[in-house]
Design a protein around this motif. Structure first.
Motif, short mmCIF file in Angstrom:
data_model
loop_
_atom_site.label_atom_id
_atom_site.label_comp_id
_atom_site.label_asym_id
_atom_site.label_seq_id
_atom_site.Cartn_x
_atom_site.Cartn_y
_atom_site.Cartn_z
N GLN A 260 13.77 7.27 2.07
CA GLN A 260 12.82 8.30 1.29
C GLN A 260 11.42 8.04 2.04
O GLN A 260 10.68 8.99 2.15
N VAL A 261 11.09 6.79 2.66
CA VAL A 261 9.88 6.51 3.32
C VAL A 261 10.00 7.36 4.58
O VAL A 261 9.01 8.14 4.80
N ILE A 262 11.00 7.21 5.07
CA ILE A 262 11.15 8.04 6.34
C ILE A 262 11.12 9.39 6.22
O ILE A 262 10.10 10.24 6.86
N VAL A 263 11.77 10.08 5.50
CA VAL A 263 11.77 11.42 5.33
C VAL A 263 10.43 11.82 4.58
O VAL A 263 9.78 12.78 5.29
N ALA A 264 9.65 11.28 3.86
CA ALA A 264 8.50 11.55 3.08
C ALA A 264 7.41 11.54 4.32
O ALA A 264 6.59 12.56 4.22
N ARG A 267 7.81 14.59 6.72
CA ARG A 267 7.37 15.87 5.79
C ARG A 267 5.89 15.87 5.97
O ARG A 267 5.34 17.32 6.01
N LYS A 268 5.27 14.86 5.90
CA LYS A 268 3.64 14.97 5.97
C LYS A 268 3.26 14.54 7.52
O LYS A 268 2.03 13.81 7.50
N ILE A 269 3.90 14.48 8.37
CA ILE A 269 3.45 14.37 9.54
C ILE A 269 2.23 14.80 10.15
O ILE A 269 1.53 14.10 11.11
N ALA A 270 1.82 16.17 9.62
CA ALA A 270 0.70 16.85 10.11
C ALA A 270 -0.64 16.28 9.57
O ALA A 270 -1.72 16.29 9.98
N LEU A 271 -0.43 15.37 8.40
CA LEU A 271 -1.45 14.72 7.69
C LEU A 271 -2.13 13.60 8.33
O LEU A 271 -1.57 12.87 8.95
N LYS A 272 -3.30 13.35 7.90
CA LYS A 272 -4.12 12.40 8.70
C LYS A 272 -4.23 11.16 7.42
O LYS A 272 -4.60 11.39 6.31
N VAL A 273 -3.79 10.09 7.87
CA VAL A 273 -3.99 8.94 6.93
C VAL A 273 -5.22 8.36 6.48
O VAL A 273 -6.10 8.43 7.59
N PRO A 274 -5.65 8.39 5.27
CA PRO A 274 -7.14 8.22 4.96
C PRO A 274 -7.64 6.74 5.46
O PRO A 274 -6.89 5.92 5.39
N ALA A 275 -8.76 6.70 5.60
CA ALA A 275 -9.43 5.55 6.22
C ALA A 275 -9.27 4.37 4.97
O ALA A 275 -9.20 3.24 5.19
N ASP A 276 -9.60 5.04 3.92
CA ASP A 276 -9.45 4.10 2.61
C ASP A 276 -8.05 4.00 2.08
O ASP A 276 -7.55 4.97 1.55
N ALA A 277 -7.44 2.97 2.11
CA ALA A 277 -6.23 2.71 1.85
C ALA A 277 -5.87 2.69 0.09
O ALA A 277 -4.81 2.78 -0.23
N GLY A 278 -7.08 2.54 -0.23
CA GLY A 278 -7.11 2.82 -1.77
C GLY A 278 -6.81 4.08 -2.24
O GLY A 278 -6.57 4.36 -3.50
N MET A 279 -6.71 5.17 -1.26
CA MET A 279 -6.39 6.42 -1.67
C MET A 279 -4.92 6.72 -1.57
O MET A 279 -4.50 7.88 -2.08
N LEU A 280 -3.94 5.77 -1.07
CA LEU A 280 -2.83 6.06 -0.93
C LEU A 280 -2.04 5.63 -2.46
O LEU A 280 -2.69 4.84 -3.34
N TYR A 281 -1.06 6.24 -2.50
CA TYR A 281 -0.38 6.32 -4.04
C TYR A 281 0.15 5.03 -4.34
O TYR A 281 0.96 4.31 -3.51
N GLU A 282 0.22 4.42 -5.71
CA GLU A 282 0.66 3.33 -6.14
C GLU A 282 0.84 3.53 -7.47
O GLU A 282 -0.08 4.42 -8.42
N VAL A 283 2.10 3.32 -8.31
CA VAL A 283 2.07 3.31 -9.73
C VAL A 283 1.68 2.31 -10.56
O VAL A 283 1.57 1.27 -10.18
N SER A 284 1.48 2.55 -11.81
CA SER A 284 0.97 1.69 -12.43
C SER A 284 2.26 0.48 -12.87
O SER A 284 3.20 0.89 -12.77
N ASP A 285 1.80 -0.74 -13.22
CA ASP A 285 2.70 -1.75 -13.56
C ASP A 285 3.52 -1.25 -14.91
O ASP A 285 4.50 -1.57 -15.23
N LEU A 302 3.88 5.40 8.86
CA LEU A 302 4.77 5.25 7.67
C LEU A 302 3.71 5.42 6.42
O LEU A 302 4.59 5.85 5.25
N ASP A 303 2.43 5.05 6.47
CA ASP A 303 1.69 5.29 5.38
C ASP A 303 1.55 6.79 4.76
O ASP A 303 0.96 7.39 3.85
N LYS A 304 2.00 7.64 5.78
CA LYS A 304 1.73 9.16 5.26
C LYS A 304 2.80 9.51 4.20
O LYS A 304 2.63 10.54 3.39
#
Length: 569
Positions: A260-264, A267-285, A302-304
């Protein structure tokens, strides 16, 4: 302090999508309750597993310890061909656990995998035993299809398949018998792993001292027959103890999460990874109680997979989100962990190719020595029992001498060699073992030129250093891979650690082929030939020592820059 800071950062770094709509990245199939209708009777089930392992280890060692001698003396194979066949078979025996683990996790479960594997295992042992009673040139029905060599190798590879299924499932099945919510069971579970390791060592000692002697002095068929009886007894006892087992349903494979990580990300290969890692997705506990792993800057492509787009918000709001389009930081980091482990894992293959010499060239070297120590006859294959004894000696030496000495030298008095440091020491000891074996071979060749034979006791130091390499490298490697693995990939990473033994054996067979191609000429029989007095096995050992030394240097570079995983919550 650093862990606390990391956890504090983790509370703010990733946008948490609405709890009622956030996708659960971990499949529900991974959270499988115990089967209700299975009972366990206190500590009897783990005891049965330990007894089973003693019998299985004895049976496998009864086949493998002296196999190279059987191929040479009974089936009339050459030294080089026999060594190559043994390492190939031995490698297959450590390759099959990968497939056994996949089958157990995805389809059958540990209990059923062990049962099916035992049936194949027992059939293979019967074939190997039967081959010892066939004349090597005999044919049945006018066809060579049923010759001794064919029957033997059919049996050997059935044993490789069966033992692989057992090896992949028995230890986790034994661990299932304990209740992690019970403090007493948790303590007993820790002791179980130690006892299991001792049971694995039980087989080589019994086979080296008892079964190998019978094979060499009484009958190959009787020796193999004893090993077959051991598997039959293990099979019967395991089945009879079924009512006391606690069993788990198959839990699925982690390969989907990695895919799933590789496919995702693609799919978003054209996007730029944000400088702030806090903008990346994580779910709640509250959505997913799986431990969260801290973001790292390596393999940023892979952060894409964790970049949140507007369409992701829309789909998640509509409860139609797809984890093939959006992955959590933790899920991405799981794949990064595997990528970071690969160089460490690869260097262990060279280590394992040298370790494979214990079952091949070490035995061939000992077979042309005076096989007696203090007037006691010691078959060359029985030296493996000494190596197992040395393993236990090194374990005590490390816990009673080395670790306390390192702690006394540390500033706070509680430090000891890390797993990475211990693996490095193991690689260095393996280079030393190969160098010592080369020196012994030089001594043996010099004596043979004068018409003399040196005693097999000269091999004791090389087995001692080989045992040290095994203790420092393989035990630490299993611990390291297990500790670094994400919770959903513990079995996978442990299987990868065992896979290095298989690939090392295959590499050893390839090295034999290279040695034969470059050293055997019309004027020279080559380094490894049927008459070792005409060859140069010492050159081969020096080459292995050089490879191990270079491998240690390469490993040290990777280990120095390795970043350990950090769990936030």
């Amino acid at each position: 302090m650093e862990a606390g800071d990391a956890m504090e950062r983790g509370e703010q770094r990733a946008p948490l999508l609405p709890e009622s709509h956030g996708p659960k990245i971990q499949d529900d199939s991974l959270q499988v309750p115990l089967l209700k209708d299975k009972k366990r009777a206190g500590s009897k089930a783990p005891a049965v597993v330990l007894g089973f392992e003693c019998l299985e280890s004895t049976a496998f060692s009864g086949i493998s310890s002296n196999l190279v001698v059987y191929l040479e003396t009974v089936l009339h194979g050459s030294n080089l061909a026999s060594a190559s066949k043994v390492t190939t078979w031995f490698g297959t025996s450590y390759l099959t656990p990968i497939f056994g683990a996949i089958i157990a996790d995805t389809f059958l479960g540990n209990y059923n995998t062990i049962l099916v594997s035992l049936a194949v295992y027992l059939l293979g042992m019967m074939f190997v035993t039967f081959s010892a009673f066939l004349p090597t040139a005999a044919v049945l029905g006018g066809s060579s299809m049923f010759g001794a060599q064919t029957v033997a190798f059919v049996g050997l590879y059935l044993v490789a398949i069966g033992s692989g299924g057992v090896r992949s499932s028995l230890l986790p099945f034994g661990a299932e018998q304990f209740d992690d919510d019970n403090p007493t069971d948790r303590e007993s579970k820790g002791s179980f792993f130690s006892w299991f390791y001792l049971c694995v060592d039980f087989g080589p000692i019994v086979s080296g001292l008892f079964i190998v002697w019978i094979q060499n002095n009484v009958s190959w068929g009787l020796g193999f027959g004893i090993s077959t009886v051991c598997i039959a007894l293990a099979f019967g006892a395991f089945v009879l103890a079924t009512p006391m087992y606690k069993r788990r349903m198959p839990t699925g494979t982690p390969l989907k999460r990695l895919s799933q990580v590789i496919v995702a990300a693609c799919r978003k290969i054209a996007l730029k990874v944000p400088a702030d890692a806090g903008m990346l997705y994580e779910v709640s506990d509250k959505v997913d109680n799986q431990p969260k792993i801290e973001h790292t800057g390596e393999f940023s492509f892979l952060d894409k997979a964790a970049i949140i787009t507007e369409s992701d918000f829309e789909e998640i709001t509509e409860e139609a989100g797809s984890s093939w389009k959006l992955c959590t930081v933790t899920q991405v980091e799981e794949l990064k962990i595997l990528l970071r482990l690969l160089p460490i894992w690869a260097t262990s293959i060279i280590m394992s190719s040298a370790y494979a010499q214990m079952n091949t060239t070490f035995i061939q070297q000992g077979s042309v020595m005076n096989m007696s120590i203090l007037s006691v006859s010691v078959p060359a294959a029985s030296m493996g029992s000494f190596e197992v004894t040395c393993v236990l000696t090194w374990v005590l030496l490390y816990s009673k001498v080395i670790a306390p000495a390192v702690r006394s030298l540390s500033s706070n008095g509680d430090g000891e060699p890390s797993q990475l440091q211990r693996m490095g020491a193991g690689r260095l000891l393996m280079a030393l073992a190969m160098a010592v074996s080369a020196l012994v071979e030089m001594k043996r060749l010099d004596s043979a030129a004068r018409g003399e034979q040196i005693t097999i006791a000269w091999q004791l130091p090389q087995y001692f250093f080989l045992a040290g390499a095994e203790v420092f490298c393989y035990i630490a490697q299993l611990e390291f891979f297990y500790a670094e693995a994400p919770d959903t990939m513990k079995s996978t990473c442990t299987s990868l650690a065992l896979l290095t033994i298989a690939l090392g054996s295959y590499l050893s067979s390839f090295i034999y082929a290279i040695v034969a191609a470059f050293t055997a000429t019309a004027d020279s029989p080559g380094w490894i030939c049927d008459d070792l007095n005409q060859g140069h096995l010492d050159y081969f050992f020096w080459t292995m020592a050089a490879m191990c030394t270079l491998n240690f240097v390469v490993y040290s570079g990777f280990a120095k820059n390795y970043k350990l995983k950090t769990v936030l919550s």
